[in-house]
Design an enzyme around this catalytic site. Sequence first.
Site, PDB file in Angstrom:
ATOM      1  N   CYS A 125      39.135  61.244  33.131  1.00 14.30           N
ATOM      2  CA  CYS A 125      38.554  60.344  34.101  1.00 14.30           C
ATOM      3  C   CYS A 125      37.043  60.537  34.051  1.00 14.30           C
ATOM      4  CB  CYS A 125      39.071  60.642  35.514  1.00 14.30           C
ATOM      5  SG  CYS A 125      40.858  60.396  35.705  1.00 14.30           S
ATOM      6  N   GLY A 173      37.968  55.730  31.731  1.00 17.41           N
ATOM      7  CA  GLY A 173      39.097  55.277  32.534  1.00 17.41           C
ATOM      8  C   GLY A 173      38.940  53.839  32.934  1.00 17.41           C
ATOM      9  N   ASN A 185      38.464  65.138  37.565  1.00 15.93           N
ATOM     10  CA  ASN A 185      38.793  64.876  36.165  1.00 15.93           C
ATOM     11  C   ASN A 185      39.504  66.100  35.619  1.00 15.93           C
ATOM     12  OD1 ASN A 185      38.859  64.033  33.451  1.00 15.93           O
ATOM     13  ND2 ASN A 185      36.829  64.868  33.045  1.00 15.93           N
ATOM     14  N   GLY A 186      40.746  65.920  35.171  1.00 19.32           N
ATOM     15  CA  GLY A 186      41.481  67.053  34.618  1.00 19.32           C
ATOM     16  C   GLY A 186      42.929  67.046  35.067  1.00 19.32           C
ATOM     17  N   TYR A 201      36.917  62.089  20.317  1.00 19.02           N
ATOM     18  CA  TYR A 201      37.263  60.745  20.770  1.00 19.02           C
ATOM     19  C   TYR A 201      36.752  60.373  22.162  1.00 19.02           C
ATOM     20  CZ  TYR A 201      40.249  56.930  22.527  1.00 19.02           C
ATOM     21  OH  TYR A 201      40.703  55.765  23.089  1.00 19.02           O
ATOM     22  N   ASP A 229      39.717  56.879  11.018  1.00 20.77           N
ATOM     23  CA  ASP A 229      39.883  56.861  12.467  1.00 20.77           C
ATOM     24  C   ASP A 229      39.587  58.251  12.998  1.00 20.77           C
ATOM     25  OD1 ASP A 229      40.311  55.794  14.933  1.00 20.77           O
ATOM     26  OD2 ASP A 229      42.381  55.167  14.574  1.00 20.77           O
ATOM     27  N   ASP A 230      39.334  58.334  14.307  1.00 18.67           N
ATOM     28  CA  ASP A 230      39.025  59.639  14.894  1.00 18.67           C
ATOM     29  C   ASP A 230      40.258  60.527  14.954  1.00 18.67           C
ATOM     30  OD1 ASP A 230      40.341  58.938  17.606  1.00 18.67           O
ATOM     31  OD2 ASP A 230      38.837  57.384  17.358  1.00 18.67           O
TER      32      ASP A 230
END
Length: 500
Positions: free
Chosen positions: A2, A28, A101-102, A257, A365-366
Site C-alpha cells: 500500500c 494500490g 503498509n504491510g 517491481y 519482464d521484472d
Amino acid sequence: MCGIIGLVGRSNVNQSIYDGLMVLQHRGQDAAGIMTSAGHKLFLRKASGLVRDVFQTSHMINLHGCCGIGHVRYPTAGCTSASEAQPFYVNSPYGIALAHNGNLTNAEQLNKELFQTDRRHINTESDSEVLLNVFAHELQKADAIRITEDDIFAAVAGVHQRCRGGYAAIAMISGYGVLGFRDPHGIRPMVYGRRETAAGPEFMIASESVALDVLGFERIGDVAPGEAVFISLDGQLHVRQCAQSARLSPCIFEYVYLARPDSVIDDIYVYKARLRMGEKLAEKIKRDFPDHDIDVVIPIPDTSRTAASALAAGLGVNYREGFIKNRYIGRTFIMPGQKLRKRSVRHKLNAIDIEFRGKNVMLVDDSIVRGTTSQQIVEMARESGAKNVYFASASPPVRYPNVYGIDMPTAEELIAHNRDNDEICREIGADWLLYQDLGDLIDAVRKGNPAVAEFDTSCFSGQYVTGDVGSEYLSELRHRRGSEREQEGASGSYIDVTGL
C-alpha cells in the site's frame, strides 16, 4: 503493498496529501482515504477506487486542517470491502487514526489478545485495524490527560514487542501530531523529509521518496528499522529508536517491481538497482548462451524498461519498444480480482508487429509470478511474426508466497513452484527462458548501499526474516486463500490461474 503518507504543515494539507497519494497510486488502486485534523476535530473521506475518483471537490473542501494522513490500498487476503479502506480510527485514547503498509503475521493471535485482555473490539478482517488497536492500547498505558513524545515512543516500543511481520505505519494523534514507525526489520519502506515555508518548517512521512520530491520536500532519510518519527503540531521533529534489536532487512521485491524507479529506498536508487539487474542478466546470457542469436530486446512495460535497456546495451543488440501500454488500465499484479487481471492483459498491451516480424526477440519482464500474463505476451509476440521468442526475468523464480504485505498467491498457484526452468519455459511457450540468479539480484541491489546486512528474499528463497513463518502458518494461508477463491468462484469473479 500500500502507499501511505503523513504531513504536518502550516496551512491546509488536504491538497498536498492528495498530490502525494497520486504519486503513490502505483502502490494500490483498490481504495484511497485521507483524514485531516483541525484543532480536536477530525475529517475523513475514504472509498473504493482510484485517488482521482475517490476525492471530488466537494470532499476536498471538507478536509480541513494543517495535519493529516493518507492511504492507497490494494486488496490483500481477507481485505476487499470498501469498509476496510484506510485510514482506520479509534476514539480512545485521545483519538487516533492510522494508515498501514504491510502485514502482521501474528494478527490472529493479536486479535484474540485485544478482545480477551485489552477489551477492544475489531470490526473488520484487516490487520491494519489490529495494529491500530495495539498501538492505542499501548498508548493508553501512559494514563495521562496530556501525553509527551516519551509516551508515544514507549507505545511504539510496546507495538514492536507484540507485533510480528512487516509493517510501516503512519498514525495521527488528535491534538498532538503525526507519527511514523517501521518494523524492526524495516521490511516495508518509509522515508521522511522537510520543507521550508515562510511560516516555518513542514514535515512529511511517506512510503517512497518520490512523494517528497514532487511536493518540494528535502529528503532527510529513511525511517530506520524499529525507529519512530514524531512530528508535533508546532513543527518539532522527534526521532527515536524503539526496538531492542533491529536489523535492516528490506524487501528486495520493492526494487524489482513495487517501487517507482525514481524513488530512493534505504539509500539505494531504485533506477540504478534495476540497471544493474539488466547488466547482470547480460553477463549471464554471455555465459550460458555465448552464441545467442538475439536480434532485439523488448521490455514488457513499464517496470522492466530499465533492466531491459541495460541488458540490450550489455549484449550490444537493439533495444526497441514493442508493446504500447494503455495507461488507463491498472497494474495487473495489484488489480482487485483474478478475472480483472486475466481480462486486462490484452486490453493493456498492444504489440507493434514491425518490431517482431522475422526477428529473434528477447522479452524482458521484472518477474514471473503466476505465469499467465507471460504466456499471453509470448503468444502476442508470435502472432506479431517473431521467429523465436526468448524470455528473461530480472528476478529469480518466485517459488514461495510473500507474507509481509504483498498479496502473492499461495505456493501452489506460482508457476515456478515445483517446476524447473525447462518446465516453466514450456508453460509460458518461450523458446528459452532465463532467470536472474538470486546472488546476482542481491549484488545488484546491495551495491547501492553496502551497509544493508540482508534483504528479505522470501518469495525467492523461502527464508522469512522474521523467523516466525513456518509450515503451519503457510498451511493456514493456503486454507484462507482457498476459502476466498470458493467465494469468488460462487460469484463468478474468479479464474483459476492468472497474473504476472
